[in-house]
Design a protein around this motif. Sequence first.
Motif, mmCIF file in Angstrom:
data_model
loop_
_atom_site.group_PDB
_atom_site.id
_atom_site.type_symbol
_atom_site.label_atom_id
_atom_site.label_comp_id
_atom_site.label_asym_id
_atom_site.label_seq_id
_atom_site.Cartn_x
_atom_site.Cartn_y
_atom_site.Cartn_z
ATOM 1 N N GLY A 213 -3.899 -13.233 -0.200
ATOM 2 C CA GLY A 213 -4.432 -14.497 -0.281
ATOM 3 C C GLY A 213 -4.993 -15.076 1.019
ATOM 4 N N GLU A 214 -5.262 -16.479 0.901
ATOM 5 C CA GLU A 214 -5.867 -17.252 2.190
ATOM 6 C C GLU A 214 -4.956 -17.205 2.969
ATOM 7 N N SER A 215 -3.389 -17.295 2.988
ATOM 8 C CA SER A 215 -2.507 -17.383 4.125
ATOM 9 C C SER A 215 -1.192 -16.908 3.430
ATOM 10 N N PHE A 216 -0.995 -15.578 2.845
ATOM 11 C CA PHE A 216 -0.087 -15.313 2.262
ATOM 12 C C PHE A 216 -0.409 -13.719 2.013
ATOM 13 N N CYS A 217 0.435 -12.661 1.959
ATOM 14 C CA CYS A 217 0.152 -11.409 1.257
ATOM 15 C C CYS A 217 1.593 -10.925 0.614
ATOM 16 N N VAL A 218 1.217 -10.276 -0.393
ATOM 17 C CA VAL A 218 2.355 -9.539 -1.152
ATOM 18 C C VAL A 218 2.277 -8.024 -0.951
ATOM 19 N N ILE A 219 3.467 -7.274 -0.490
ATOM 20 C CA ILE A 219 3.440 -5.836 -0.254
ATOM 21 C C ILE A 219 4.417 -5.123 -0.342
ATOM 22 N N CYS A 220 4.412 -3.883 -0.903
ATOM 23 C CA CYS A 220 5.544 -3.019 -1.202
ATOM 24 C C CYS A 220 5.471 -2.168 -0.006
ATOM 25 N N ASP A 221 5.845 -2.584 1.168
ATOM 26 C CA ASP A 221 5.749 -1.738 2.634
ATOM 27 C C ASP A 221 6.662 -0.719 2.465
ATOM 28 N N GLU A 222 7.637 -0.516 1.460
ATOM 29 C CA GLU A 222 8.470 0.918 1.462
ATOM 30 C C GLU A 222 7.738 2.051 1.265
ATOM 31 N N VAL A 223 6.622 2.129 0.681
ATOM 32 C CA VAL A 223 5.789 3.234 0.133
ATOM 33 C C VAL A 223 4.893 3.612 1.293
ATOM 34 N N ILE A 224 4.766 2.955 2.550
ATOM 35 C CA ILE A 224 3.962 3.442 3.484
ATOM 36 C C ILE A 224 5.040 3.964 4.840
ATOM 37 N N PRO A 225 4.400 5.141 5.257
ATOM 38 C CA PRO A 225 5.276 5.746 6.214
ATOM 39 C C PRO A 225 5.760 4.897 7.504
ATOM 40 N N GLU A 226 6.714 5.050 7.813
ATOM 41 C CA GLU A 226 7.410 3.962 8.734
ATOM 42 C C GLU A 226 6.322 3.735 10.061
ATOM 43 N N PHE A 227 5.761 4.904 10.515
ATOM 44 C CA PHE A 227 4.946 4.675 11.640
ATOM 45 C C PHE A 227 3.690 4.056 11.550
ATOM 46 N N GLU A 228 3.330 4.158 10.157
ATOM 47 C CA GLU A 228 2.196 3.151 9.783
ATOM 48 C C GLU A 228 2.380 1.759 9.464
ATOM 49 N N ARG A 229 3.654 1.732 8.815
ATOM 50 C CA ARG A 229 4.240 0.472 8.127
ATOM 51 C C ARG A 229 4.267 -0.551 9.159
ATOM 52 N N ARG A 230 4.764 -0.373 10.443
ATOM 53 C CA ARG A 230 4.758 -1.364 11.246
ATOM 54 C C ARG A 230 3.477 -1.963 11.729
ATOM 55 N N PHE A 231 2.431 -0.948 11.965
ATOM 56 C CA PHE A 231 1.236 -1.434 12.107
ATOM 57 C C PHE A 231 0.690 -2.449 11.075
ATOM 58 N N LEU A 236 -0.914 -7.843 9.270
ATOM 59 C CA LEU A 236 -1.261 -8.938 8.146
ATOM 60 C C LEU A 236 -0.427 -10.220 8.561
ATOM 61 N N ALA A 237 0.667 -10.047 9.475
ATOM 62 C CA ALA A 237 1.716 -10.774 9.805
ATOM 63 C C ALA A 237 0.895 -12.098 10.910
ATOM 64 N N LYS A 238 0.047 -11.693 11.644
ATOM 65 C CA LYS A 238 -0.911 -12.557 12.348
ATOM 66 C C LYS A 238 -1.106 -13.793 11.893
ATOM 67 N N ASP A 239 -1.445 -13.957 10.702
ATOM 68 C CA ASP A 239 -2.030 -15.252 9.975
ATOM 69 C C ASP A 239 -1.628 -15.704 8.383
ATOM 70 N N LYS A 240 -0.636 -14.587 7.955
ATOM 71 C CA LYS A 240 -0.212 -14.550 6.603
ATOM 72 C C LYS A 240 1.234 -14.550 6.617
ATOM 73 N N GLN A 241 1.605 -15.382 5.445
ATOM 74 C CA GLN A 241 3.135 -15.163 5.294
ATOM 75 C C GLN A 241 3.336 -13.996 4.449
ATOM 76 N N VAL A 242 4.109 -12.926 4.932
ATOM 77 C CA VAL A 242 4.265 -11.479 4.306
ATOM 78 C C VAL A 242 5.331 -11.677 3.318
ATOM 79 N N ILE A 243 5.310 -11.387 1.988
ATOM 80 C CA ILE A 243 6.339 -11.435 0.936
ATOM 81 C C ILE A 243 6.586 -9.968 0.725
ATOM 82 N N SER A 244 7.507 -9.372 0.924
ATOM 83 C CA SER A 244 7.793 -8.076 0.999
ATOM 84 C C SER A 244 8.533 -7.893 -0.496
ATOM 85 N N ILE A 245 7.843 -6.764 -1.530
ATOM 86 C CA ILE A 245 8.523 -6.348 -2.649
ATOM 87 C C ILE A 245 9.071 -5.044 -2.528
#
Length: 325
Positions: A213-231, A236-245
């Motif tokens: 969204g404009e100032s948030f994101c929703v993401i299921c980050d556990e499906v991303i390999p750890e080395f890519e997940r952090r990046f 996303l977190a630079k200017d979004k509220q990250v909501i992990s699902i």
Amino acid sequence: MLKQQPLLQEKQSTVQNANCVVMVPPKEFAFNAETAKDNEFQHQVSQSTNEVRIAAMQQFNDMVASLRKAGVQVVEFNYPAGKVETPDAVFPNNWFSTTANGELYTFPMACTNRQHEVKTDALVEALQSSGRLVSSQDTLTEYLEQDAFLESTGVMVKDHINKTVYAALSQRCDREVLEDYAQRIGYDRVVSFQTALPSGKPIYHTNVMMAIGESFCVICDEVIPEFERRFVIKSLAKDKQVISISLEQMNNFCGNILQLETINGEKVIAMSQSAFDAFSPAQRAQLSSHGKLLPFNVKTIENIGGGSVRCMLGEVFLPSRHKQL
């Protein structure tokens, strides 16, 4: 005139949310065995095809009416029937996208019967009849000859404000086509990554695991390999509220949501009732700070089609002659 478009795009690229969507009635809706090969969200049911279509059409009509009541313009694209039935036509966001410059893009879809959904001339007519201007068209369907696919905003989740495209690579999301498209629309960054479900298969569409969204994101980050997940999260977190699902929440389509604007500029967030119920109270409160939550019962379409509310919404960023519902 075309040479001036990048300047216009620069001016209008900060708009994250559309206030108009294309929706396609599920008049040929059914379980699609072709897409089920890599879509683990689809399920076969014992109901007859006629019963399924009646239920799906009721859910579709209710959603259209509710969006319009909320102030979102809906273009109903009652597409012309062809020789081949298109059971997934209710998910139009996979074959086209639009820009604020009046550009309409069409995309190469992986499944043969879904390629028949691409009815560009009829869509342009419907959009223009609704007061939207299509000034130019471009297509990436030439990649079909290379068996390379890019299923539009199914596989691409766009941060329009930062001119960044996020994409989970898969059979339906080819890296070369992805980067070509990003270059065509003048987006500076492509953040592509791998995913893996418990089965080992990749996510079939990025928009079931994340939304921006404009100032948030929703993401299921556990499906991303750890080395890519952090990046990805850091970006996303630079200017979004990250909501992990969680994975379970993703399976209930919590990632398949879309922030929109009403014609009066108010923010709303469209999602299925399944997703609404699966979000925790704290997550619903977080999301509510970014817009009014609009849950819709699309259980039949979700269960059989393997896609939810976001998949049913083809965003329209095209210029408007007038405001119209």
